[in-house]
Design a protein around this motif. Structure first.
Motif, PDB file in Angstrom:
ATOM      1  N   SER A 154       0.698  -1.326   0.047  1.00 23.66           N
ATOM      2  CA  SER A 154      -0.090   0.072   0.087  1.00 23.66           C
ATOM      3  C   SER A 154       0.928   1.318  -0.008  1.00 23.66           C
ATOM      4  O   SER A 154       0.361   2.278   0.770  1.00 23.66           O
ATOM      5  N   ASN A 155       1.854   1.164  -0.518  1.00 29.64           N
ATOM      6  CA  ASN A 155       2.877   2.185  -0.749  1.00 29.64           C
ATOM      7  C   ASN A 155       2.613   3.036  -1.960  1.00 29.64           C
ATOM      8  O   ASN A 155       2.127   2.276  -3.000  1.00 29.64           O
ATOM      9  N   THR A 156       2.893   4.357  -1.945  1.00 30.82           N
ATOM     10  CA  THR A 156       2.424   5.111  -3.108  1.00 30.82           C
ATOM     11  C   THR A 156       3.735   5.681  -3.699  1.00 30.82           C
ATOM     12  O   THR A 156       4.502   6.489  -2.876  1.00 30.82           O
ATOM     13  N   MET A 157       4.432   5.652  -4.773  1.00 26.39           N
ATOM     14  CA  MET A 157       5.748   6.096  -5.325  1.00 26.39           C
ATOM     15  C   MET A 157       5.243   6.712  -6.588  1.00 26.39           C
ATOM     16  O   MET A 157       4.869   6.449  -7.572  1.00 26.39           O
ATOM     17  N   ASN A 158       5.587   8.167  -6.399  1.00 26.95           N
ATOM     18  CA  ASN A 158       5.332   9.236  -7.893  1.00 26.95           C
ATOM     19  C   ASN A 158       6.943   9.715  -8.316  1.00 26.95           C
ATOM     20  O   ASN A 158       7.573  10.254  -7.459  1.00 26.95           O
ATOM     21  N   TYR A 159       7.096   9.563  -9.523  1.00 30.33           N
ATOM     22  CA  TYR A 159       8.138  10.250 -10.094  1.00 30.33           C
ATOM     23  C   TYR A 159       9.403   9.937  -9.476  1.00 30.33           C
ATOM     24  O   TYR A 159      10.404  10.757  -9.508  1.00 30.33           O
ATOM     25  N   ASN A 214       0.614  -1.716  -3.883  1.00 28.10           N
ATOM     26  CA  ASN A 214       1.649  -0.732  -3.873  1.00 28.10           C
ATOM     27  C   ASN A 214       0.893   0.239  -5.243  1.00 28.10           C
ATOM     28  O   ASN A 214       0.572  -0.508  -6.134  1.00 28.10           O
ATOM     29  N   ALA A 215       1.236   1.551  -5.178  1.00 28.38           N
ATOM     30  CA  ALA A 215       0.755   2.265  -6.216  1.00 28.38           C
ATOM     31  C   ALA A 215       1.864   2.971  -7.072  1.00 28.38           C
ATOM     32  O   ALA A 215       2.667   3.680  -6.109  1.00 28.38           O
ATOM     33  N   TRP A 216       1.930   3.092  -8.288  1.00 26.35           N
ATOM     34  CA  TRP A 216       2.777   3.868  -8.891  1.00 26.35           C
ATOM     35  C   TRP A 216       1.952   4.900  -9.773  1.00 26.35           C
ATOM     36  O   TRP A 216       1.396   4.672 -11.000  1.00 26.35           O
ATOM     37  N   ASN A 226      -3.324   2.073 -11.338  1.00 25.84           N
ATOM     38  CA  ASN A 226      -2.051   2.578 -10.388  1.00 25.84           C
ATOM     39  C   ASN A 226      -1.715   1.192  -9.715  1.00 25.84           C
ATOM     40  O   ASN A 226      -0.331   1.400  -9.068  1.00 25.84           O
ATOM     41  N   TYR A 227      -2.187   0.137  -9.676  1.00 20.62           N
ATOM     42  CA  TYR A 227      -1.763  -1.001  -9.031  1.00 20.62           C
ATOM     43  C   TYR A 227      -1.265  -2.001  -9.781  1.00 20.62           C
ATOM     44  O   TYR A 227      -1.208  -3.029  -9.507  1.00 20.62           O
ATOM     45  N   THR A 228      -1.026  -1.823 -10.805  1.00 18.46           N
ATOM     46  CA  THR A 228      -0.385  -3.053 -11.907  1.00 18.46           C
ATOM     47  C   THR A 228       1.043  -3.185 -11.631  1.00 18.46           C
ATOM     48  O   THR A 228       1.837  -2.331 -11.294  1.00 18.46           O
TER      49      THR A 228
END
Length: 950
Positions: free
Chosen positions: A598-603, A629-631, A660-662
């Protein structure tokens, strides 16, 4: 041949009586001079005046006198005196003061064949041409005229003496002793060295004796300006302690606080502003002051006055306050300009504990209005240094530009550390904790800026801790590691006991970390959070980012990590947000069973980087759950959501319900060597983090959840139950515990309650507030008001609660729902406070002002003139109620919320009925007074009413 015997002596001999007599005589003859020498050294003294102010011709003798012994007398230096009569055991000396120095003592020495004895004499410190009064080895029993004095030798205060608007010049090594039951009052007076050499100090050693300094007095040039022992009183205000080796020394007392000190300055400077460094008089002309205040073996001392304009200030000292084996509060002080000079370091507050006894030092606290607890540490080498074992709280203090460490805590096992709501700026280390084996630690809600390492916690012995919680801190600016944990491990066996217990794990929660000013061209590795050699660490809901990183080089990307975990099994990374970093999450080495979910990672350059990592499978298909987890942002060709290598085969389970979860099986989604696979699952079960940012676990009565025990033993050391939260949360925890006892019909007396809760802020009013609630529930309003008025609030939480209750009991409780302007203003002041500090009264104010629980005022049109639902549009019945209440005329009502009188939301029920009424089940509510709030479907109108449950 004699046999060797075991033991220290290899052989034994048997002597005849004659041989024993000869041997004893021989030993006596050999040892007699040494025996006489030992006797003489124990009892012989030179008797005679050491002060040269009254006469230059003085007689001296020895005591006791031994027959047949020759006494040889010597004067050093030889030109300062002559022996004009010598009777062996007594002499008369003619002293030549013109040959003496103010800066070097004179010695009179007597020697025999067995040893020597010496006394020290000083040239009389005076100015004969002036009108000053010269006292030497005198006892003062009457008032001192307002003039100038020279004190030589030992001056005894044997009355209540007031030195006012005077100048007192002290001779070399002179001292003042204050006898009980008298007070020596130094008022608008200068006390200083008179002849360029330091004097001794002012001494009080009885609880009935006291020293008072006030009204711009100055005490300077002393070895120890004031020394209090055995509880003697020291009351200093508006006093300048300048160029003393030690300012105030307080020691050896187990009773109440003997020190009152406010608006005083402790400087080793040549100016009154504390800016220009200056060394001391002889014999310490090559060094500055050691300490402003020294505290040793004291059970209760408070340094500082909490009134707004009463700060004590410390400058250019080795130690502002030096604390050893004592319980001390340090409130409202400034430690400014304590740098290193030569071999001397500068510490604002130094604390030394011990393993054999438990001491507590509180530095700072929660300000309230004009009551100020916080301290300032500016330009020190170390702001706060704590060594060896003691409980320590550092709360709401400010640390700026300290050259080494803002706060350094070392070798503090089996104790409690609380570092909360402090501000740290521009220090190589913000908070450094080294070796806290089996200690409870909380680092909560601090703000750090430009600290090369913000928060560093290392348990050097690689032992367990009783909980290491680092949460809700804000770390920004230029630094290498925002939070660094090394060798910090969880408690394998968790003892628990009422009223609750801590989550005894390394726990990094809810921190906000922004890296800037990094240099990726070098070899430095930057990390927002870095954990090395840990165990069972929870890293949850942290936000790590940079303002603008958009790197394209892998080498540089590896130097900029959001969360970096090395060789730390069972590390749980959950619901963290990592933005504009080289590596969002980086795992290296043995990190078995470490879920990343469930972490979100952006850029980020890469979302997750694995360096020969053993992290365990990420998600299990059979129970149908997934590490979601989300990218969230567009993927760049050649980049990977997961990249690197695994040490053992690893499966990553994912879902593709949302883009986002792929994590698709193939490039460019991941590129991991060593047996990495990805498995798709549909209809997954959402994942939580497991923990929620709360350290303290409430007591649950009965069943398998019942807690046992009350202390935790480590050898001979014992840790008492201790809540690692801030003082406000300790109050809430104690209140919740008491509420639980009432709900389970377990009445607790005030004495028993204080024992069970072990509450350090003495929240004894909780029971009285509960009594007010019960009286209101029984509609005994006058009695409730009388009880409420009798409460003496212990803190801001209770003051707000009492005030809100007072207004409620004067208005709503008596059917008056229109508040006066003063009542509204008072409630508004409370409602605008943060509820964590302001307490239950904040919620009550929200309700009475028609505010939402999010502390946002409702739209103006929703404010109504009266609480009594107008025009009978809406009806609530029965009221009082028991099992349920019915709301009619409610077609436009979206939901109802029920609060207790303290503003806590207890029950929220949506209106799912298509008719004009709906029913709320109140069977689980205890007897008492509540507020029910109705909210319309467009959220534009709210109504509230008092609800009584019988």
């Amino acid at each position: 041949m004699k046999k060797r015997r075991s033991g220290m002596c290899p052989y034994t001999h048997t002597y005849s009586p004659l041989r024993r007599l000869v041997l004893a005589t021989f030993i006596t003859m050999i040892m007699l001079p040494f025996m006489v020498k030992g006797q003489r050294n124990a009892v012989v003294n030179i008797i005679g005046s050491k002060t040269l102010c009254l006469t230059d011709t003085i007689a001296y003798t020895v005591e006791p006198i031994y027959e047949g012994v020759t006494y040889n007398w010597t004067i050093y230096p030889t030109n300062v005196g002559s022996i004009i009569m010598n009777n062996n055991s007594s002499i008369i000396v003619q002293w030549y003061q013109n040959n003496m120095s103010y800066y070097q003592p004179t010695f009179l020495i007597v020697t025999t064949e067995f040893g020597a004895d010496t006394i020290k004499l000083w040239k009389c410190c005076n100015k004969p041409e002036g009108n000053e009064i010269v006292l030497s080895d005198d006892t003062i029993t009457s008032l001192l005229p307002d003039t100038a004095y020279f004190f030589n030798g030992t001056i005894v205060i044997n009355n209540n003496i007031n030195a006012s608007n005077s100048e007192i010049y002290m001779g070399q090594e002179a001292k003042i002793i204050v006898n009980p039951p008298y007070t020596f009052n130094i008022n608008a007076t200068m006390v200083r060295a008179g002849c360029g050499y330091m004097w001794d100090g002012i001494y009080v050693s009885n609880p009935l004796a006291s020293v008072v300094t006030q009204n711009n007095s100055t005490i300077r040039d002393a070895f120890n300006a004031i020394v209090s022992e055995n509880g003697a009183i020291v009351n200093s205000s508006n006093t300048f302690f300048q160029l003393n080796l030690k300012g105030i020394v307080i020691k050896n007392f187990s009773g109440s606080n003997p020190l009152s000190i406010s608006n005083c300055r402790f400087y080793s400077t040549d100016d009154e502003a504390g800016i220009i460094p200056f060394n001391l008089h002889a014999p310490y002309s090559t060094r500055r002051s050691i300490s402003g205040i020294e505290i040793t073996n004291m059970s209760n001392v408070t340094v500082g006055n909490t009134a707004l304009a009463t700060k004590n200030k410390f400058s250019y000292l080795d130690f502002g306050i030096n604390i050893s084996t004592s319980n001390v509060n340090v409130y409202n002080n400034n430690f400014i300009n304590l740098p290193a000079t030569g071999a001397n370091t500068g510490y604002g507050v130094k604390i030394t504990g011990t393993s054999t006894s438990t001491y507590t030092v509180n530095i700072g606290g929660y300000n309230s209005g004009s009551t100020i607890y916080t301290n300032l540490f500016n330009n020190c080498v170390i702001g706060v240094l704590q060594q060896f074992q003691s409980n320590i709280k550092v709360i709401c203090d400010t640390f700026t530009s300290n050259s080494l460490i803002a706060t350094f805590i070392a070798s503090n096992s089996t104790r409690n550390i609380d570092f909360t709501k402090n501000r740290i700026e521009s220090s190589p280390y913000g908070l450094l904790i080294n070796d806290f084996t089996n200690t409870r630690l909380v680092v909560d809600s601090n703000s750090l800026y430009n600290a090369a390492t913000g928060i560093a916690v290392a348990n050097a012995t690689q032992q367990e801790c009783y909980g290491a919680t680092i949460r809700k801190n804000t770390i920004t600016g230029t630094f290498t590691n925002g939070i660094l944990l090394t060798n910090v491990k969880d408690r394998s066996v968790i003892p628990i006991g009422p009223p609750g217990y801590e989550r005894q794990i390394p726990y990094i929660y809810g921190n906000t970390i922004t890296l800037s000013g990094y240099n990726l061209g070098g070899s430095t590795i930057y990390s927002g959070i870095r954990v090395e050699n840990g165990n069972n660490t929870y890293i949850e809901k942290n936000v790590v980012s940079t303002p603008s990183y958009a790197g394209t080089d892998l080498t540089q990307a590896l130097r900029l990590n959001g969360i970096y975990v090395l060789a730390s099994p069972k590390t749980n990374l959950c619901s963290n947000t990592l933005t504009r970093l080289g590596m969002g999450i980086r795992m290296s080495g043995l990190c078995t069973t470490s879920p990343i979910k469930s972490n979100t990672m952006n850029y980020n350059f890469y979302g997750v980087r694995l360096d020969a990592a053993t992290i365990g499978n990420q998600g299990i298909v059979a129970p149908r759950w997934v590490n979601r987890n989300a990218w969230n942002y567009p993927f760049v060709a050649g980049r990977y959501r997961v990249q690197g290598s695994v040490a053992v085969a690893t499966t990553w389970t994912y879902d593709n319900q949302l883009q986002n979860y792929t994590l698709l099986p193939g490039t460019p989604e991941y590129s991991v060597t060593g047996g990495f696979t990805a498995t798709l699952i549909s209809n997954p079960v959402p994942q939580g983090c497991g923990y929620d940012g709360i350290i303290w676990i409430p007591y649950v009565f009965g069943g398998n959840n019942a807690m046992v025990g009350g202390t935790i033993s480590e050898g001979e050391n014992v840790i008492q139950n201790f809540s690692l939260d801030s003082e406000e949360n300790q109050y809430y925890q104690a209140a919740n515990y008491f509420a639980a006892t009432q709900n389970d019909n377990m009445a607790v007396s005030a004495d028993a309650f204080s024992e069970v809760t072990d509450n350090p802020i003495q929240t004894t009013s909780i029971i009285l507030f509960d009594r007010v609630n019960k009286l209101i529930a029984e509609n005994r309003i006058d009695e409730a008001a009388e009880t409420n008025n009798s409460i003496v609030p212990a803190n801001l939480i209770e003051r707000n609660q009492q005030t809100a209750y007072t207004i409620y009991l004067q208005s709503w409780a008596k059917g008056r729902f229109e508040l006066t302007s003063d009542e509204r203003t008072t409630l508004l002041d409370i409602a605008n406070q943060q509820h964590i500090q302001g307490g239950y009264g904040v919620f009550t104010a929200w309700v009475m002002l028609y505010r939402s629980p999010q502390d946002q005022p409702v739209k103006p049109k929703s404010i109504i003139k009266s609480l009594g639902f107008q025009n009978n549009e809406i009806t609530i019945y029965p009221n009082p109620a028991r099992e349920q209440v019915t709301i009619t005329g409610a077609l436009d009502i979206a939901f109802a919320v029920i609060y207790d009188i303290q503003g806590r939301e207890l029950l929220k029920t949506a209106n799912t009925s298509s008719s004009s009424e709906f029913i709320i089940n109140t069977s689980k509510l205890c007897k008492g007074v509540y507020f029910i709030k109705l909210v319309r479907s467009d959220l534009s109108d709210e109504k509230a009413e008092k609800l009584i449950i019988e």
